[in-house]
Design an enzyme around this catalytic site. Sequence first.
Site, PDB file in Angstrom:
ATOM      1  N   SER A 184       0.829  -1.198   0.000  1.00 16.34           N
ATOM      2  CA  SER A 184       0.000   0.000   0.000  1.00 16.34           C
ATOM      3  C   SER A 184       0.871   1.259   0.000  1.00 16.34           C
ATOM      4  O   SER A 184       1.710   1.419  -0.892  1.00 16.34           O
ATOM      5  CB  SER A 184      -0.975  -0.030   1.184  1.00 16.34           C
ATOM      6  OG  SER A 184      -1.928   0.999   1.082  1.00 16.34           O
ATOM      7  N   ASP A 200      -9.900  -3.825  -5.444  1.00 17.30           N
ATOM      8  CA  ASP A 200      -9.210  -2.706  -4.814  1.00 17.30           C
ATOM      9  C   ASP A 200      -9.415  -1.456  -5.662  1.00 17.30           C
ATOM     10  O   ASP A 200      -9.155  -1.479  -6.877  1.00 17.30           O
ATOM     11  CB  ASP A 200      -7.716  -3.042  -4.707  1.00 17.30           C
ATOM     12  CG  ASP A 200      -6.886  -1.966  -4.043  1.00 17.30           C
ATOM     13  OD1 ASP A 200      -7.441  -0.900  -3.686  1.00 17.30           O
ATOM     14  OD2 ASP A 200      -5.670  -2.179  -3.875  1.00 17.30           O
ATOM     15  N   HIS A 226      -8.341  -4.292  -0.749  1.00 23.16           N
ATOM     16  CA  HIS A 226      -7.090  -3.648  -0.393  1.00 23.16           C
ATOM     17  C   HIS A 226      -6.637  -4.119   0.985  1.00 23.16           C
ATOM     18  O   HIS A 226      -7.404  -4.147   1.935  1.00 23.16           O
ATOM     19  CB  HIS A 226      -7.261  -2.123  -0.378  1.00 23.16           C
ATOM     20  CG  HIS A 226      -5.959  -1.394  -0.289  1.00 23.16           C
ATOM     21  ND1 HIS A 226      -5.111  -1.248  -1.373  1.00 23.16           N
ATOM     22  CD2 HIS A 226      -5.340  -0.786   0.758  1.00 23.16           C
ATOM     23  CE1 HIS A 226      -4.044  -0.576  -0.999  1.00 23.16           C
ATOM     24  NE2 HIS A 226      -4.141  -0.294   0.282  1.00 23.16           N
TER      25      HIS A 226
END
Length: 364
Positions: free
Chosen positions: A208, A309, A339
Amino acid sequence: MLQICQLLGVIKPCPKFPLMNQSLISKQVRRKNLSAKNMSNQSSEPFPSSIISTINPYEKLKIIYDPASDTLTRNSSFPITNSDDDPDTKDVDLNPINKTWIRIFRPSQSQNNQLLPLIIYFHGGGFIQFHANSTVFHNFCKSMADQLSAMVISVEYRLAPENRLPAAYEDGVESLIWVKNQALDKINGEPWLRNYVDFSKCFIMGSSAGGNIAYNSCLNASELDLEPVKICGLILNQPHFGGVERTDSELRLVNDERVPLVVNDLLWELALPIRVNRDHVYCNPFADENLERKLRFVRRCLVACSKGDPLVDRDIEFAKMLEGKNVQVMSLVAESGFHGMAHTDPNKAKELFKIVKDFIFSQV
């Protein structure tokens, strides 16, 4: 590009309120720093009138922003794990002035004196949350060390907005220099690295926001001499990139449970330097006009993402961009998921570790 496909699970938005256009924090930052007249701000990109949201991003993130000091009150209580609780984990200082440090993980099983690849890992959290000792990332790195038979170091970098980008990138570069120094110091270097690491087989990885930090740390270190450390690849798990123009996946998943669009926008406004918008190079890699000369340590790259995501479209286009720069790219697009799935679903973590292991050992 190689792809892995699974069943797609789409999260449908729930129509209720008009989507917040970052107006609150944009106004706060303007009051503190400059007039709206002089600011190229992220609110300049209007949302389509059909886009709606039910979400207050401050409540979602459990934060309170103080524009006078450019600081956050973080009201989430994320569990942490002390390194003293695990004989195969230890913490060492990186930069005491910046309060940065490194957590080292070694495999729990004996490796018969075999030197191991090193993964330099940057955790996620939208640039504003979590730490290297947060239990979710501690457990992830510990499992990765065990399942990949690799050494892992997790970097405790400075968080925004108290330390806006590029502070985290600077910490990332400093961690690479630290690894080099351990490799050079055969006597006083960190013994776990000296005894267990093959410094010719190093990989930089992030999840991320950590993926964004891993990538930009590589770029920022491109002119450094890291010998005898050799960076053999970049591993990006659902990396966090952005831009002013909305993507189809961002609009399709506008009210995503984990990264709704209003939260994504707020994270960028808290992380980026003041006075810039989401087309700044820290957010939008396509904006980097000097990219090719910075790709010295990005010759091989694994990009893992998921169609569930909201960031997936940007991740796919990012992988294509690297391919166009002659980077050897392995791109893995899961048809289902969300995610951060590898940090909350053990089965997803195992799938990711298998892919990462293949990427690492196919080269070394």
